[in-house]
Design a protein around this motif. Sequence first.
Motif, mmCIF file in Angstrom:
data_model
loop_
_atom_site.group_PDB
_atom_site.id
_atom_site.type_symbol
_atom_site.label_atom_id
_atom_site.label_comp_id
_atom_site.label_asym_id
_atom_site.label_seq_id
_atom_site.Cartn_x
_atom_site.Cartn_y
_atom_site.Cartn_z
ATOM 1 N N HIS A 25 62.694 -66.278 -20.232
ATOM 2 C CA HIS A 25 62.598 -66.523 -18.974
ATOM 3 C C HIS A 25 61.195 -65.995 -18.284
ATOM 4 O O HIS A 25 60.549 -66.812 -17.966
ATOM 5 N N CYS A 26 60.708 -64.796 -18.822
ATOM 6 C CA CYS A 26 59.492 -64.009 -18.212
ATOM 7 C C CYS A 26 58.269 -65.087 -19.100
ATOM 8 O O CYS A 26 57.499 -65.294 -18.180
ATOM 9 N N THR A 29 58.347 -68.664 -17.420
ATOM 10 C CA THR A 29 57.890 -68.725 -16.176
ATOM 11 C C THR A 29 56.260 -68.799 -16.140
ATOM 12 O O THR A 29 55.823 -69.585 -15.243
ATOM 13 N N LEU A 33 54.445 -71.766 -14.688
ATOM 14 C CA LEU A 33 53.531 -71.550 -13.396
ATOM 15 C C LEU A 33 52.049 -71.997 -13.465
ATOM 16 O O LEU A 33 51.480 -72.611 -12.621
ATOM 17 N N GLY A 40 57.200 -73.793 -10.946
ATOM 18 C CA GLY A 40 57.174 -72.339 -11.202
ATOM 19 C C GLY A 40 57.670 -71.393 -10.070
ATOM 20 O O GLY A 40 58.208 -70.526 -10.284
ATOM 21 N N LEU A 43 61.218 -70.624 -10.671
ATOM 22 C CA LEU A 43 61.758 -69.862 -11.692
ATOM 23 C C LEU A 43 61.313 -68.249 -11.121
ATOM 24 O O LEU A 43 61.982 -67.386 -11.820
ATOM 25 N N GLY A 44 59.978 -68.225 -10.486
ATOM 26 C CA GLY A 44 59.727 -67.098 -10.126
ATOM 27 C C GLY A 44 60.168 -66.334 -8.739
ATOM 28 O O GLY A 44 59.698 -65.538 -8.540
#
Length: 122
Positions: A25-26, A29, A33, A40, A43-44
């Motif tokens: 995920h990190c 993202t 982004l 993005g 997700l963020g």
Amino acid sequence: MVAALAKPGRLDRIAIALSGLCIVHCLATAVVLGLLASAGGLLGAPIIHEVGLALAMILGAVALGLGVMEHGFLLPVSVGALGLGVMAGALGLPHDGSEALYTVIGVGMVALGHRLNFLAAD
């Protein structure tokens, strides 16, 4: 069902898998982004990180706590708790890449704690 989940090592394996998903995920993202700023943003969103941290803390407390009661070693829960602290601290960092870096470090430490817990149970 709860008894089936509480079998030694099962919660640790679930937590390690969730740690992997968190890292994906990190990283995803950051890529999203960079490619699509509007997508993005979803997700963020802070709520995703706050809920993820809350779930990690609950699962970590249960799995690592059960492990300590089973095998008596404090190292796994210590490493996991430190990782959760790093993850929590990352929530307060600016969204300039440092938050993702510290989150990934914290998640790795939590996964290591669960791995140590899993190995200690054998």
